[in-house]
Scaffold this motif. Structure first.
Motif, PDB file in Angstrom:
ATOM      1  N   ARG A   1       8.032  56.719  37.322  1.00 29.43           N
ATOM      2  CA  ARG A   1       6.778  56.778  36.566  1.00 29.43           C
ATOM      3  C   ARG A   1       7.070  56.441  35.105  1.00 29.43           C
ATOM      4  N   LEU A   2       6.331  55.453  34.588  1.00 26.53           N
ATOM      5  CA  LEU A   2       6.503  55.041  33.201  1.00 26.53           C
ATOM      6  C   LEU A   2       5.241  54.335  32.739  1.00 26.53           C
TER       7      LEU A   2
ATOM      8  N   VAL B   1      10.845  46.316  33.305  1.00 28.99           N
ATOM      9  CA  VAL B   1      11.873  47.073  34.012  1.00 28.99           C
ATOM     10  C   VAL B   1      12.081  46.508  35.416  1.00 28.99           C
ATOM     11  N   GLN B   2      11.007  46.117  36.066  1.00 28.08           N
ATOM     12  CA  GLN B   2      11.121  45.519  37.394  1.00 28.08           C
ATOM     13  C   GLN B   2      11.936  44.231  37.342  1.00 28.08           C
ATOM     14  N   GLN B   3      11.744  43.452  36.287  1.00 29.85           N
ATOM     15  CA  GLN B   3      12.523  42.232  36.110  1.00 29.85           C
ATOM     16  C   GLN B   3      13.993  42.552  35.863  1.00 29.85           C
TER      17      GLN B   3
ATOM     18  N   ILE C   1      17.880  54.335  37.506  1.00 34.96           N
ATOM     19  CA  ILE C   1      17.296  55.509  36.851  1.00 34.96           C
ATOM     20  C   ILE C   1      17.633  55.501  35.363  1.00 34.96           C
ATOM     21  N   ALA C   2      18.850  55.092  35.030  1.00 38.34           N
ATOM     22  CA  ALA C   2      19.235  55.023  33.613  1.00 38.34           C
ATOM     23  C   ALA C   2      18.355  54.029  32.864  1.00 38.34           C
TER      24      ALA C   2
ATOM     25  N   LYS D   1      15.753  54.752  29.806  1.00 37.17           N
ATOM     26  CA  LYS D   1      15.809  53.974  28.571  1.00 37.17           C
ATOM     27  C   LYS D   1      14.438  53.444  28.195  1.00 37.17           C
ATOM     28  N   ALA D   2      13.611  53.169  29.200  1.00 34.75           N
ATOM     29  CA  ALA D   2      12.236  52.715  28.963  1.00 34.75           C
ATOM     30  C   ALA D   2      11.268  53.879  28.822  1.00 34.75           C
TER      31      ALA D   2
END
Length: 304
Positions: free
Chosen positions: A71-72, A80-82, A132-133, A137-138
């Motif tokens: 969740r973000l 992040v997906q990229q 997860i890291a 970070k995001a």
């Protein structure tokens, strides 16, 4: 050492472009590769203990499926997906393959995305830890993590035992055929049994290949969920929604007025025509004559 190198390469994929290139170009046992492993970010190391999973050496013959829910903020999901897709590409198709990518903005203006990977079982847990890291970070969080396992090795052993029994039976039946002394019907029956057993052997081999493929690769699924914006309204603009509702309501009211007007117009025109005729000079004179009193007849005086 090989698993250690793969973990370092995965961590570099999420840290920076220059470190990514160094890990990709370094040979399997070079000092550069060892240095890359040691450069794993503290965030990745601290998250590693939080990732559920079982080492392949502790569960031989078990096929695992990993599922994570992150969740973000909605506007960070695509980036992040990229990053996760690029990290998989860095590992090479022999160790990581992307099998499905989805990105959706639903009716509530909320982002939902998913990426599915097929990974070398030895790096699946490390891959999840580094993911997860990157989420942390995001400024995102791990909302859910699930590891499902199936004892495929036992199924393969049982299949091999069944195949061994079927193969022995085929050998016995073929021996009877070679011995001769069978009539036509007995020979046809034996040939039919041998064909059925060979078909069964083929099915068992196909099932074992599928099971072996499950053990050889681990499915890892990343689900990305947006935060949903403001409580109760998501990312919607309440003022824009109010204006849209106002315009829709006004349009509906205008449409209703026009419909009622179109339905009532013929009757209004008819009433206006009747009123006009009623007030015309002809009708006014006619009404006046009707209102004039009728003279009464007088009785003549009697003759004298």
């Amino acid at each position: 050492m090989k698993i250690k190198l793969l973990a370092g390469a995965m961590a570099l994929a999420l840290v920076g472009c220059s470190e990514k290139q160094a890990a990709e170009d370094a040979p399997a046992s070079s000092p550069a590769a060892d240095a890359a492993i040691e450069s794993t970010t503290p965030a990745a190391r601290s998250t590693d203990a939080e990732v559920p999973g079982v080492a392949t050496t502790a569960a031989p013959g078990v096929a695992f499926d990993y599922s994570y829910a992150f969740r973000l903020d909605d506007d960070r999901i695509a980036r992040v997906q990229q990053e996760h897709a690029e990290a998989c590409e860095m590992l090479g198709t022999a160790r990581c393959r992307i099998v499905d990518v989805r990105y959706q903005l639903n009716d509530e203006k909320r982002v939902e995305a998913q990426t599915q990977f097929k990974l070398d079982p030895g790096i699946a847990r490390r891959f999840g830890a580094d993911a997860i890291a990157s989420i942390e970070k995001a400024e995102g969080v791990l909302a859910d993590a699930t590891v499902a396992g199936e004892d495929v090795g036992t199924q393969i052993d049982a299949s091999q035992q069944r195949s061994a029994g079927a193969a022995a039976e085929v050998e016995r039946l073929e021996g009877r055929l070679k011995a001769g002394g069978l009539d036509k019907s007995e020979r046809a029956e034996l040939l039919g049994q041998i064909a059925a057993l060979k078909g069964h052997l083929g099915d068992e081999r196909a099932a074992r290949r599928q099971s072996e493929a499950r053990i050889a690769s681990t499915t890892v699924v990343f689900n990305y969920l947006g935060n949903g914006g403001l409580p109760g309204i998501g990312h919607k603009n309440p003022f824009a929604d109010a204006g849209e509702t106002l315009m829709l309501s006004g349009g509906t009211a205008l449409s209703l007025v026009l419909t009622l007007g179109a339905a009532a117009l013929p009757w209004v025109l008819l009433l206006a025509l009747i009123l006009l005729l009623w007030r015309s000079p002809l009708m006014t004179g006619f009404r006046a004559r009707l209102a004039r009193p009728v003279p009464s007849e007088t009785t003549p005086p009697p003759a004298g």
